[in-house]
Design an enzyme around this catalytic site. Sequence first.
Site, PDB file in Angstrom:
ATOM      1  N   HIS A 198       0.845  -1.192   0.000  1.00 34.26           N
ATOM      2  CA  HIS A 198       0.000   0.000   0.000  1.00 34.26           C
ATOM      3  C   HIS A 198       0.877   1.238   0.000  1.00 34.26           C
ATOM      4  CE1 HIS A 198       0.596  -1.453   4.134  1.00 34.26           C
ATOM      5  NE2 HIS A 198       0.677  -0.170   4.474  1.00 34.26           N
TER       6      HIS A 198
HETATM    7  P1  AMP Z   1       1.830   0.736   7.286  1.00 30.20           P
HETATM    8  O1  AMP Z   1       2.584   1.090   8.498  1.00 30.20           O
HETATM    9  O2  AMP Z   1       2.497   1.253   6.038  1.00 30.20           O
HETATM   10  O3  AMP Z   1       1.477  -0.725   7.180  1.00 30.20           O
HETATM   11  O4  AMP Z   1       0.468   1.528   7.379  1.00 30.20           O
HETATM   12  C1  AMP Z   1      -0.794   0.940   7.472  1.00 30.20           C
HETATM   13  C2  AMP Z   1      -1.809   2.050   7.435  1.00 30.20           C
HETATM   14  O5  AMP Z   1      -3.107   1.461   7.398  1.00 30.20           O
HETATM   15  C3  AMP Z   1      -1.772   2.953   8.658  1.00 30.20           C
HETATM   16  O6  AMP Z   1      -1.589   4.306   8.239  1.00 30.20           O
HETATM   17  C4  AMP Z   1      -3.103   2.736   9.333  1.00 30.20           C
HETATM   18  O7  AMP Z   1      -3.628   3.919   9.894  1.00 30.20           O
HETATM   19  C5  AMP Z   1      -3.965   2.243   8.194  1.00 30.20           C
HETATM   20  N1  AMP Z   1      -5.047   1.367   8.592  1.00 30.20           N
HETATM   21  C6  AMP Z   1      -5.012   0.399   9.523  1.00 30.20           C
HETATM   22  N2  AMP Z   1      -6.194  -0.254   9.548  1.00 30.20           N
HETATM   23  C7  AMP Z   1      -6.976   0.325   8.609  1.00 30.20           C
HETATM   24  C8  AMP Z   1      -8.307   0.107   8.158  1.00 30.20           C
HETATM   25  N3  AMP Z   1      -9.049  -0.846   8.692  1.00 30.20           N
HETATM   26  N4  AMP Z   1      -8.778   0.893   7.152  1.00 30.20           N
HETATM   27  C9  AMP Z   1      -8.015   1.867   6.621  1.00 30.20           C
HETATM   28  N5  AMP Z   1      -6.750   2.116   7.009  1.00 30.20           N
HETATM   29  C10 AMP Z   1      -6.243   1.367   7.992  1.00 30.20           C
END
Ligand code: AMP
Length: 231
Positions: free
Chosen positions: A147
């Site tokens: 992502h």
């Molecule tokens: P990373 O540290 O790059 O894996 O970031 C994961 C991102 O996903 C973080 O910015 C979280 O705030 C976001 N996140 C976690 N759970 C969800 C969710 N259910 N829906 C949308 N974003 C999420």
Amino acid sequence: MKIEGQSMHCLGQGSNAFTVLMASGGTDKKGGSGGKRGSKSSSFPHPWQQWLYNIAMSPQDYVGTYKSMEYNESCVWIKDSYPKGRHHFLVVARDPSLEQPSDLRRRHCGILKRMLSYGEARTEHLRNLGVDFKLGFHSIPSMRQLHMHVISTDLTGTGLKHKKHWNSFTTKFFLDADRVVNALESDGQLVIDRKGCEDMLKENLKCFKCQDEFKTMPELKAHIVRCKTER
Ligand code: AMP
């Protein structure tokens, strides 16, 4: 190149431009990729880590949950649920073999460029209003499924609460998307030094504008909205 006393390579330097923090203790361990929905892989063993993967595999099931969600055959666009900037979105790749940046190879440059263009197009209206964004990846993500963060550079989001949140967007732990593409084009893959990256999350809290250091996140958050230093 040395950063903070550690021997490591970093982005865009030298001829072997993009060994990202060369591994000190082996490569990422992960189970098979492309498993069935909700299945576990060793890098992402917890159910909460599967959420983005589940969305990417079946976005149609989440349309009601994410009002601003959009998707096409290669990626999903959603708002980050715990925003770290005033505006914070995610472009989630739908290829199940792409769990995290270390899975990327030269052949993925096309999808990365599409994710980048998608993020730029979806934020054009905000950028026209003067909002700055950075687009890129956490070198060691917490959630499964590649992502790309599309985040406004103010870093004043309500979800930004901890030092590791701050450092994940202000240090080289954050991999700018266009540099990832350049690195893949020149070197074919990224190699990630997990220890070096994890150490970056523990660095002292520092304002990314004036470089002043702060002891706590509340102090830094109060400062950042006042800091007038031009970057
Ligand atoms: P990373 O540290 O790059 O894996 O970031 C994961 C991102 O996903 C973080 O910015 C979280 O705030 C976001 N996140 C976690 N759970 C969800 C969710 N259910 N829906 C949308 N974003 C999420």
